[in-house]
Enzyme design. Structure first.
Site, mmCIF file in Angstrom:
data_model
loop_
_atom_site.group_PDB
_atom_site.id
_atom_site.type_symbol
_atom_site.label_atom_id
_atom_site.label_comp_id
_atom_site.label_asym_id
_atom_site.label_seq_id
_atom_site.Cartn_x
_atom_site.Cartn_y
_atom_site.Cartn_z
ATOM 1 N N LYS A 285 0.972 -1.335 -0.047
ATOM 2 C CA LYS A 285 -0.413 0.290 -0.217
ATOM 3 C C LYS A 285 0.861 1.238 -0.435
ATOM 4 O O LYS A 285 1.884 1.113 0.419
ATOM 5 C CB LYS A 285 -0.982 0.089 1.079
ATOM 6 C CG LYS A 285 -1.904 -1.174 1.253
ATOM 7 C CD LYS A 285 -2.949 -1.385 2.450
ATOM 8 C CE LYS A 285 -3.876 -2.018 2.122
ATOM 9 N NZ LYS A 285 -4.936 -1.483 3.416
ATOM 10 N N TYR B 11 -12.071 -2.543 -3.729
ATOM 11 C CA TYR B 11 -13.023 -2.233 -2.360
ATOM 12 C C TYR B 11 -14.839 -2.438 -2.246
ATOM 13 O O TYR B 11 -15.081 -2.100 -0.915
ATOM 14 C CB TYR B 11 -12.547 -1.101 -1.671
ATOM 15 C CG TYR B 11 -10.995 -2.037 -0.543
ATOM 16 C CD1 TYR B 11 -10.995 -2.645 -0.318
ATOM 17 C CD2 TYR B 11 -10.343 -0.091 -0.910
ATOM 18 C CE1 TYR B 11 -9.584 -3.153 -0.025
ATOM 19 C CE2 TYR B 11 -8.806 -0.698 -0.791
ATOM 20 C CZ TYR B 11 -8.109 -2.292 0.192
ATOM 21 O OH TYR B 11 -7.324 -2.411 0.455
ATOM 22 N N PHE C 236 -15.468 3.719 7.168
ATOM 23 C CA PHE C 236 -14.836 3.761 6.784
ATOM 24 C C PHE C 236 -13.893 3.991 5.036
ATOM 25 O O PHE C 236 -12.802 4.127 4.635
ATOM 26 C CB PHE C 236 -13.029 2.724 7.037
ATOM 27 C CG PHE C 236 -12.630 1.613 7.145
ATOM 28 C CD1 PHE C 236 -12.797 0.721 5.565
ATOM 29 C CD2 PHE C 236 -13.894 0.612 8.101
ATOM 30 C CE1 PHE C 236 -13.112 -0.592 5.893
ATOM 31 C CE2 PHE C 236 -14.168 -1.214 7.710
ATOM 32 C CZ PHE C 236 -13.256 -1.072 6.698
ATOM 33 N N ARG D 140 -2.015 -14.492 4.734
ATOM 34 C CA ARG D 140 -2.826 -13.862 5.834
ATOM 35 C C ARG D 140 -1.983 -13.791 6.619
ATOM 36 O O ARG D 140 -2.243 -12.706 7.831
ATOM 37 C CB ARG D 140 -4.470 -14.365 5.787
ATOM 38 C CG ARG D 140 -5.978 -13.699 4.865
ATOM 39 C CD ARG D 140 -5.459 -12.557 4.728
ATOM 40 N NE ARG D 140 -6.465 -11.952 5.487
ATOM 41 C CZ ARG D 140 -6.504 -10.946 5.403
ATOM 42 N NH1 ARG D 140 -7.834 -10.180 4.422
ATOM 43 N NH2 ARG D 140 -7.243 -9.908 6.844
ATOM 44 N N THR E 251 -5.398 -6.838 10.750
ATOM 45 C CA THR E 251 -5.553 -5.567 10.087
ATOM 46 C C THR E 251 -4.723 -4.150 11.151
ATOM 47 O O THR E 251 -4.680 -3.990 9.841
ATOM 48 C CB THR E 251 -7.185 -5.496 10.583
ATOM 49 O OG1 THR E 251 -7.814 -6.436 9.691
ATOM 50 C CG2 THR E 251 -7.402 -4.176 9.562
ATOM 51 N N ARG F 260 2.263 -6.318 9.205
ATOM 52 C CA ARG F 260 1.849 -5.726 9.570
ATOM 53 C C ARG F 260 2.293 -5.076 10.949
ATOM 54 O O ARG F 260 2.551 -3.201 11.644
ATOM 55 C CB ARG F 260 0.028 -6.425 9.271
ATOM 56 C CG ARG F 260 -0.188 -5.480 8.371
ATOM 57 C CD ARG F 260 -2.067 -6.205 8.574
ATOM 58 N NE ARG F 260 -2.450 -5.846 7.373
ATOM 59 C CZ ARG F 260 -3.847 -5.850 7.022
ATOM 60 N NH1 ARG F 260 -3.817 -7.190 7.773
ATOM 61 N NH2 ARG F 260 -4.581 -5.815 5.936
ATOM 62 N N ASN G 4 -1.807 0.176 7.075
ATOM 63 C CA ASN G 4 -1.221 -1.294 7.561
ATOM 64 C C ASN G 4 -0.605 -2.108 6.418
ATOM 65 O O ASN G 4 -0.221 -2.923 6.658
ATOM 66 C CB ASN G 4 -2.535 -2.078 8.530
ATOM 67 C CG ASN G 4 -3.773 -2.303 6.519
ATOM 68 O OD1 ASN G 4 -3.256 -2.365 5.789
ATOM 69 N ND2 ASN G 4 -4.373 -3.401 7.133
ATOM 70 N N HIS H 17 -2.318 -5.260 2.046
ATOM 71 C CA HIS H 17 -3.599 -6.137 1.271
ATOM 72 C C HIS H 17 -3.014 -7.530 1.047
ATOM 73 O O HIS H 17 -2.118 -7.538 0.359
ATOM 74 C CB HIS H 17 -4.060 -5.363 0.435
ATOM 75 C CG HIS H 17 -5.509 -5.903 -0.288
ATOM 76 N ND1 HIS H 17 -6.604 -5.977 0.044
ATOM 77 C CD2 HIS H 17 -5.377 -7.234 -1.633
ATOM 78 C CE1 HIS H 17 -7.728 -6.837 -0.206
ATOM 79 N NE2 HIS H 17 -6.574 -7.486 -1.119
ATOM 80 N N GLU I 203 -9.576 -10.850 -7.292
ATOM 81 C CA GLU I 203 -8.645 -9.336 -7.637
ATOM 82 C C GLU I 203 -6.984 -9.994 -8.131
ATOM 83 O O GLU I 203 -7.011 -8.421 -8.977
ATOM 84 C CB GLU I 203 -8.272 -9.289 -6.170
ATOM 85 C CG GLU I 203 -9.315 -9.331 -4.749
ATOM 86 C CD GLU I 203 -8.761 -9.198 -3.968
ATOM 87 O OE1 GLU I 203 -9.666 -8.440 -2.868
ATOM 88 O OE2 GLU I 203 -7.591 -9.772 -3.112
HETATM 89 N N1 UDP Z 1 -10.087 -0.560 7.476
HETATM 90 C C1 UDP Z 1 -9.650 0.574 8.258
HETATM 91 N N2 UDP Z 1 -10.436 0.762 9.292
HETATM 92 C C2 UDP Z 1 -10.928 -0.255 9.595
HETATM 93 C C3 UDP Z 1 -11.230 -1.728 9.503
HETATM 94 C C4 UDP Z 1 -10.350 -1.246 8.207
HETATM 95 O O1 UDP Z 1 -9.451 1.282 7.451
HETATM 96 O O2 UDP Z 1 -12.130 0.143 10.844
HETATM 97 C C5 UDP Z 1 -9.020 -0.191 6.246
HETATM 98 C C6 UDP Z 1 -7.690 -1.200 6.910
HETATM 99 O O3 UDP Z 1 -6.607 -0.043 5.569
HETATM 100 C C7 UDP Z 1 -8.260 -2.395 6.115
HETATM 101 C C8 UDP Z 1 -8.673 -2.484 5.089
HETATM 102 O O4 UDP Z 1 -9.781 -1.527 5.094
HETATM 103 O O5 UDP Z 1 -6.839 -3.170 5.675
HETATM 104 C C9 UDP Z 1 -9.825 -3.639 4.638
HETATM 105 O O6 UDP Z 1 -10.095 -3.923 5.108
HETATM 106 P P1 UDP Z 1 -10.209 -6.135 6.081
HETATM 107 O O7 UDP Z 1 -11.463 -6.352 7.478
HETATM 108 O O8 UDP Z 1 -10.604 -6.647 4.395
HETATM 109 O O9 UDP Z 1 -9.181 -5.841 6.703
HETATM 110 P P2 UDP Z 1 -8.197 -6.489 5.511
HETATM 111 O O10 UDP Z 1 -9.071 -7.660 5.099
HETATM 112 O O11 UDP Z 1 -6.799 -5.656 4.990
HETATM 113 O O12 UDP Z 1 -7.259 -8.019 7.020
HETATM 114 MG MG MG Z 2 -9.846 -8.025 3.243
#
Ligand code: UDP
Ligand code: MG
Length: 138
Positions: free
Chosen positions: A14, A54, A62, A90, A96, A107, A117, A120, A131
């Protein structure tokens, strides 16, 4: 019996990480865990493309900030391949919220905050296909 389960998953480095020139270090972390980087490109996307990518989050509070952020600077998009790549990525990424991420994860090491973070990763084999197509279908 063939028990191998080679998968591909989509990884994005990112803007916060690319901006800090962490892309090579993060790519080394993938390679050290046995991932092959089979496709890779450094791009900057439009906000409208981030909104499409997204879309699953469109009802979240968010969503707007997330899409503005992903399109705010260069990103490195990669197709990663190895056994059980989706789950393995993952695990290597970590939680996250970097504050909750385990030692040794990307992360934990590089993430700044829940929104910045650093990486992705696809969350299922099905979404990985969608994707990868999103970024690499010609
Ligand atoms: N995100 C955020 N605030 C939140 C939760 C998620 O800004 O409270 C952002 C964060 O950058 C995250 C992305 O949204 O990586 C996608 O969220 P997801 O729950 O899919 O998390 P990920 O799969 O990236 O761990
Ligand atoms: Mg996700």
């Amino acid at each position: 019996m063939n028990m191998s389960n080679t998968e591909q998953t989509l990884s994005i480095i990112k803007p916060d990480a690319v901006e800090r020139n962490l892309d090579n270090e993060i790519k080394e972390m993938f390679k050290n865990k046995g991932f092959s980087i089979v496709k890779e490109k450094k791009i900057q996307i439009e906000k409208s493309e981030a909104e499409k990518f997204y879309k699953v989050h469109e009802t979240k509070p968010f969503y707007n900030d997330l899409c503005a952020y992903l399109s705010s600077g260069p990103i490195v998009v990669m197709t990663l391949e190895k056994e059980n790549a989706v789950l393995g990525n993952r695990e290597l990424m970590g939680a996250t919220n970097p504050n909750d991420a385990e030692e040794g994860t990307i992360r934990k090491r590089y993430g700044i905050s829940i929104d910045k973070n650093s990486v992705h990763g696809s969350d299922s084999v099905e979404n990985a296909k969608i994707e990868i197509d999103f970024f690499f279908k010609d």
